[in-house]
Scaffold this motif. Structure first.
Motif, short mmCIF file in Angstrom:
data_model
loop_
_atom_site.label_atom_id
_atom_site.label_comp_id
_atom_site.label_asym_id
_atom_site.label_seq_id
_atom_site.Cartn_x
_atom_site.Cartn_y
_atom_site.Cartn_z
N ASP A 41 0.81 -1.21 0.00
CA ASP A 41 0.00 0.00 0.00
C ASP A 41 0.85 1.27 0.00
O ASP A 41 0.53 2.24 -0.69
N ALA A 42 1.92 1.27 0.78
CA ALA A 42 2.76 2.46 0.84
C ALA A 42 3.36 2.78 -0.51
O ALA A 42 3.48 3.96 -0.90
N GLU A 43 3.72 1.74 -1.26
CA GLU A 43 4.28 1.95 -2.61
C GLU A 43 3.21 2.47 -3.56
O GLU A 43 3.48 3.33 -4.42
N ILE A 44 2.00 1.95 -3.43
CA ILE A 44 0.90 2.43 -4.26
C ILE A 44 0.71 3.93 -4.04
O ILE A 44 0.61 4.72 -4.98
N GLY A 45 0.67 4.32 -2.77
CA GLY A 45 0.48 5.73 -2.45
C GLY A 45 1.61 6.60 -2.97
O GLY A 45 1.37 7.71 -3.46
N GLU A 46 2.82 6.11 -2.87
CA GLU A 46 3.97 6.89 -3.33
C GLU A 46 3.91 7.14 -4.83
O GLU A 46 4.14 8.26 -5.30
N ILE A 47 3.58 6.10 -5.59
CA ILE A 47 3.56 6.23 -7.04
C ILE A 47 2.44 7.14 -7.51
O ILE A 47 2.65 8.05 -8.33
N VAL A 48 1.22 6.94 -7.01
CA VAL A 48 0.11 7.77 -7.49
C VAL A 48 0.22 9.20 -6.95
O VAL A 48 -0.41 10.11 -7.49
N GLY A 49 1.03 9.38 -5.91
CA GLY A 49 1.27 10.73 -5.43
C GLY A 49 2.29 11.49 -6.23
O GLY A 49 2.31 12.72 -6.24
N LEU A 50 3.16 10.77 -6.93
CA LEU A 50 4.24 11.40 -7.70
C LEU A 50 3.87 11.64 -9.16
O LEU A 50 4.41 12.55 -9.79
N ILE A 51 2.97 10.82 -9.70
CA ILE A 51 2.63 10.91 -11.12
C ILE A 51 1.28 11.59 -11.27
O ILE A 51 0.25 11.07 -10.83
N GLY A 52 1.27 12.76 -11.90
CA GLY A 52 0.05 13.55 -11.98
C GLY A 52 -0.99 13.00 -12.93
O GLY A 52 -2.19 13.04 -12.64
N ASP A 53 -0.57 12.49 -14.07
CA ASP A 53 -1.50 11.97 -15.06
C ASP A 53 -2.09 10.64 -14.60
O ASP A 53 -1.36 9.71 -14.24
N ALA A 54 -3.42 10.53 -14.62
CA ALA A 54 -4.08 9.34 -14.08
C ALA A 54 -3.70 8.08 -14.86
O ALA A 54 -3.43 7.03 -14.26
N GLU A 55 -3.68 8.16 -16.19
CA GLU A 55 -3.35 6.98 -16.98
C GLU A 55 -1.90 6.56 -16.76
O GLU A 55 -1.61 5.36 -16.63
N ALA A 56 -1.01 7.53 -16.66
CA ALA A 56 0.40 7.21 -16.42
C ALA A 56 0.59 6.60 -15.04
O ALA A 56 1.40 5.69 -14.85
N ALA A 57 -0.16 7.09 -14.06
CA ALA A 57 -0.06 6.53 -12.70
C ALA A 57 -0.56 5.10 -12.67
O ALA A 57 0.06 4.21 -12.06
N ALA A 58 -1.70 4.84 -13.33
CA ALA A 58 -2.22 3.47 -13.38
C ALA A 58 -1.24 2.55 -14.09
O ALA A 58 -0.99 1.42 -13.64
N ALA A 59 -0.67 3.02 -15.20
CA ALA A 59 0.28 2.20 -15.96
C ALA A 59 1.53 1.90 -15.14
O ALA A 59 2.06 0.78 -15.18
N ALA A 60 1.99 2.87 -14.36
CA ALA A 60 3.19 2.67 -13.55
C ALA A 60 2.96 1.60 -12.49
O ALA A 60 3.84 0.77 -12.23
#
Length: 274
Positions: free
Chosen positions: A196-215
């Motif tokens: 969960d902590a990693e999920i939060g870190e990634i979606v917090g750093l990547i602004g674009d929703a599609e790019a965040a989901a892809a990451a």
């Protein structure tokens, strides 16, 4: 990806280590949902798509909590139809968020059946909104095992509620739109590989929703994802007034209702190997 100027989001889904992709998702404003077909049952993929299809009628249209309730019941009707067609058990999880208007104010209506998850990220902190309908979650809630032990428990694939179990209940919360709050909706293939902590870190750093989901999906696959992996990320520019009354729906957070999962044990279903 869809963007209405107020509510937007995108999703990504990959097959992972499975023979076929039994996940399905919808990311068309105001609807952002994920379904994970049960691989241990006949026609899991068909059940997942049937559940998602029930919510397509809400895409591009104003929605209310009553509309979401009707879509959930339609999802159950369609999955029952899949079972009748294949002549055996079929089922799926269903979770996500639909932007609704209730008593004149905008809300996220978060729904859940099964163990796919809906999270909220706010202020750099990721919190799970949905409550897993699973045997191991019941053990965690009872204090018999820890969340870490649940990840490797031999019964971790047993669901206690699913679309296809001939019940009519879903968990639902009205969650306020708050500036900067981002929702993450995912099948369990993500949580098996990414904390969960990693999920939060990634979606917090990547602004674009599609790019965040892809990451997030790429990270799970890079770690040898054994399951299908599906992620939807949703954002909103709407704001719910602080004095808005969510009744009769329950506000997520300190006032969250205490009975979620209380009637789950009668509908035990098992996933495929994972």
């Amino acid at each position: 990806m869809t963007d209405t100027g107020a509510v937007s989001g995108a999703g990504v889904s990959v097959i992972g280590g499975r023979a076929r992709n039994e996940d399905a998702y919808l990311a068309e404003s105001p609807v952002f949902v994920v379904a994970d077909g049960m691989g241990g049952h006949i026609a899991g993929a068909e059940a997942a798509w049937a559940a998602v299809t029930a919510f397509r009628a809400l895409a591009g249209e104003p929605a209310t909590p009553a509309d979401v309730e009707r879509a959930h019941l339609e999802a159950r009707r369609l999955v029952d139809g899949v079972q009748e067609e294949v002549g055996g058990e079929s089922g799926t999880t269903l979770t996500g968020a639909i932007a609704v208007t209730h008593r004149g104010h905008p809300w996220w209506m978060v729904i859940n059946v099964g163990d796919s998850r809906t999270y909220a990220l706010e202020g750099g902190v990721l919190r799970q909104i949905s409550v897993d309908h699973s045997h191991v979650q019941e053990l965690v809630t009872a204090g018999r095992i820890t969340p870490a032990q649940a990840l490797v428990h031999p019964d971790r694939n047993i669901l206690t509620r699913a679309v296809g179990d001939h019940q009519t209940r879903m968990d639902a919360w009205l969650v306020p739109h708050v500036p900067g709050r981002r929702l993450v909706i995912a099948s369990d293939g993500l949580m098996k590989e990414v904390e969960d902590a990693e999920i939060g870190e990634i979606v917090g750093l990547i602004g674009d929703a599609e790019a965040a989901a892809a990451a997030l999906v790429e990270l799970a696959v890079g770690r040898g994802a054994r399951d299908n992996v599906t992620v939807v990320v949703a954002d909103s520019d709407l704001v719910t007034p602080v004095d808005a009354d969510p009744s009769p729906w329950t506000l997520w957070g300190d006032d969250a209702r205490a009975d979620t999962g209380a009637d789950t044990t009668a509908s035990e279903r098992r996933r495929g190997d994972a």
